[in-house]
Scaffold this active site. Structure first.
Site, short mmCIF file in Angstrom:
data_model
loop_
_atom_site.label_atom_id
_atom_site.label_comp_id
_atom_site.label_asym_id
_atom_site.label_seq_id
_atom_site.Cartn_x
_atom_site.Cartn_y
_atom_site.Cartn_z
N ARG A 177 0.85 -1.21 0.00
CA ARG A 177 0.00 0.00 0.00
C ARG A 177 0.88 1.25 0.00
O ARG A 177 1.48 1.61 1.00
CB ARG A 177 -0.90 -0.02 1.24
CG ARG A 177 -1.73 1.23 1.46
CD ARG A 177 -2.93 1.34 0.56
NE ARG A 177 -3.86 0.23 0.73
CZ ARG A 177 -4.83 -0.07 -0.16
NH1 ARG A 177 -4.98 0.66 -1.25
NH2 ARG A 177 -5.63 -1.08 0.05
N GLN A 226 -9.35 -6.85 -8.43
CA GLN A 226 -9.11 -5.41 -8.53
C GLN A 226 -7.65 -5.10 -8.90
O GLN A 226 -6.73 -5.61 -8.27
CB GLN A 226 -9.48 -4.80 -7.16
CG GLN A 226 -8.92 -3.46 -6.87
CD GLN A 226 -10.00 -2.38 -6.86
OE1 GLN A 226 -10.97 -2.43 -7.63
NE2 GLN A 226 -9.84 -1.41 -6.01
N ARG A 242 0.81 -6.45 -9.70
CA ARG A 242 1.28 -5.80 -8.46
C ARG A 242 1.51 -6.79 -7.32
O ARG A 242 2.05 -6.42 -6.30
CB ARG A 242 0.30 -4.70 -8.03
CG ARG A 242 -1.08 -5.20 -7.64
CD ARG A 242 -1.95 -4.05 -7.14
NE ARG A 242 -3.27 -4.50 -6.75
CZ ARG A 242 -4.11 -3.81 -5.99
NH1 ARG A 242 -3.77 -2.62 -5.54
NH2 ARG A 242 -5.30 -4.28 -5.68
N HIS A 247 -0.27 3.46 -10.42
CA HIS A 247 -1.12 3.88 -9.29
C HIS A 247 -0.27 4.70 -8.30
O HIS A 247 0.05 4.25 -7.18
CB HIS A 247 -1.67 2.62 -8.62
CG HIS A 247 -2.83 2.84 -7.72
ND1 HIS A 247 -2.85 3.79 -6.73
CD2 HIS A 247 -4.02 2.20 -7.65
CE1 HIS A 247 -3.99 3.72 -6.09
NE2 HIS A 247 -4.73 2.77 -6.63
N ASP A 274 -12.84 9.80 -6.12
CA ASP A 274 -12.43 8.64 -6.92
C ASP A 274 -12.93 8.87 -8.34
O ASP A 274 -14.04 8.49 -8.70
CB ASP A 274 -13.03 7.35 -6.30
CG ASP A 274 -12.43 6.09 -6.89
OD1 ASP A 274 -11.66 6.19 -7.87
OD2 ASP A 274 -12.73 5.00 -6.37
N GLU A 299 -3.11 8.93 -10.95
CA GLU A 299 -2.71 7.69 -11.61
C GLU A 299 -2.88 7.76 -13.13
O GLU A 299 -3.99 7.62 -13.63
CB GLU A 299 -3.58 6.55 -11.07
CG GLU A 299 -3.69 6.53 -9.56
CD GLU A 299 -4.88 5.69 -9.07
OE1 GLU A 299 -5.24 4.70 -9.72
OE2 GLU A 299 -5.46 6.06 -8.03
#
Ligand code: BG6
Length: 341
Positions: free
Chosen positions: A66, A84, A89, A165, A210, A299
């Site tokens: 994170r 997701q 990643r 991201h 968002d 992003e």
């Protein structure tokens, strides 16, 4: 020899995971974990951290780290059937010892090349063969550059979505504004992706956000008033028309020489996602309750229109980040100049 540290060093990070440390002579540095091909740190020449990393980040598969710059591939968000943000990643990448050359030769020493290829297990959930190469470079002025090259080595075309991201470290989210997105259309993830238009003001933050901005410019400035710092985010690095023309001629020549059906695709990353969870941070296990105040995700992404690669084709997407001092009060900061300069 003095105790000078090398520009590239491979060592162990949190939980014994392999990481590459990049150092530039003037003192800036970056850290990249092979787990996720994930940049977790980017420091300027004063040693100040410029990326946000959660104090609760879990450096352990299968959870993605994170903070930093997770790579979302082959799916951004929930735009598909995969988990997701896809799986790149939370896979182990490797050092790419023999990457294919780039069209322009760089004199930078602080860079690393990583590669990610799907395992048998990955092919079961997304049945396409590709090579994903990622070069991470620290420029002489401390700029951080990420270049992704994704090549279809399958016998059939495939499509994917993608994002860098990027979690930026900010002093206080309420003191931050973004220049370069005003007047654009966006899809609001918090309102079932309904389409809206920004009303002409710089973007500021006072609640959860968002949004997927459409058709974003090459440069965006993120201005942190309290830190007196401006991040400039350039995406793609799509050459101007003249350079692009030369590039295509070179590609064409290379394809004739090798009698290969080789085409390299240079796509714009058209969209930018802006995310801050605000109070929702409380429901995110690997993020401190108040940490949303010190992070902002901007992003660069290819989301709304998936990228399709035919066999042999390659897509390239580039992100360049720089952090420049700015003094808003003394009037030195002129966002227009930052964006146009
Ligand atoms: C953003 C999305 O890119 O990532 C948000 O737009 C999402 O909807 C956020 O919540 C974080 O995702 P994750 O999977 O890392 O918790």
């Amino acid at each position: 020899m003095s105790g000078e540290k090398p520009p590239v060093e491979i060592c162990k990070g949190v939980n014994g995971l392999d990481k590459v440390v990049l150092r530039e002579v003037r003192g800036s540095s970056a850290e990249v974990y092979l787990y996720g091909g994930h940049v977790t740190s980017w420091r300027n020449d004063h040693g100040e951290e410029l990326l946000f990393l959660s104090t609760k980040a879990i450096f352990k598969p299968p959870k993605a780290i994170r903070g930093g710059i997770p790579i979302c591939f082959p799916q951004f968000g929930s735009h598909g059937n995969l988990d997701q943000h896809g799986f790149a990643r939370n896979r182990f990448w490797s050092i790419d010892a023999t990457p294919p050359p780039f069209p322009t030769v760089s004199t930078n020493k602080a860079f690393t090349d990583l590669i990610f290829k799907p395992s048998e297990e990955d092919l079961k959930i997304w049945p396409h063969s590709y090579e994903f190469r990622l070069r991470i470079t620290l420029g002489p002025g401390g700029d951080l550059m990420l270049t992704s090259r994704i090549r279809n080595i399958d016998t059939k075309p495939f499509s994917f979505t993608f994002a860098y991201h990027t979690y930026l470290s900010v002093s206080d989210i309420s003191e931050v504004r973004i220049e370069g997105l005003e007047t654009l259309d966006y899809l609001d993830n918090l309102k079932a992706k309904e389409r809206f238009t920004e009303q002409g003001d710089a973007i500021t933050f006072e609640t959860e956000v968002d949004k997927i901005y459409l058709g974003t410019p090459t440069k965006i400035a993120i201005i942190d008033h309290e830190k007196k710092r401006t991040f400039v985010l350039r995406k793609d690095g799509l050459p101007d028309a003249g350079t692009l023309c030369v590039f295509w001629l070179v590609c064409y020549w290379a394809s004739l020489q090798k009698k290969l059906n080789l085409f390299i695709q240079f796509y714009c990353i058209f969209f930018s996602v802006v995310w801050n969870p605000w109070e929702k941070a409380k429901s995110i296990a690997d993020l401190g309750d108040d940490e949303y105040k010190h992070m902002l995700c901007v992003e660069p992404a290819a989301v709304e229109k998936a990228i399709t690669l035919k066999p042999g084709e390659e897509w390239k997407g580039r992100l360049e980040l720089s952090a420049v001092p700015s003094s808003y009060r003394s009037g030195q900061l002129d966002p227009q100049r930052v964006l146009q300069g």
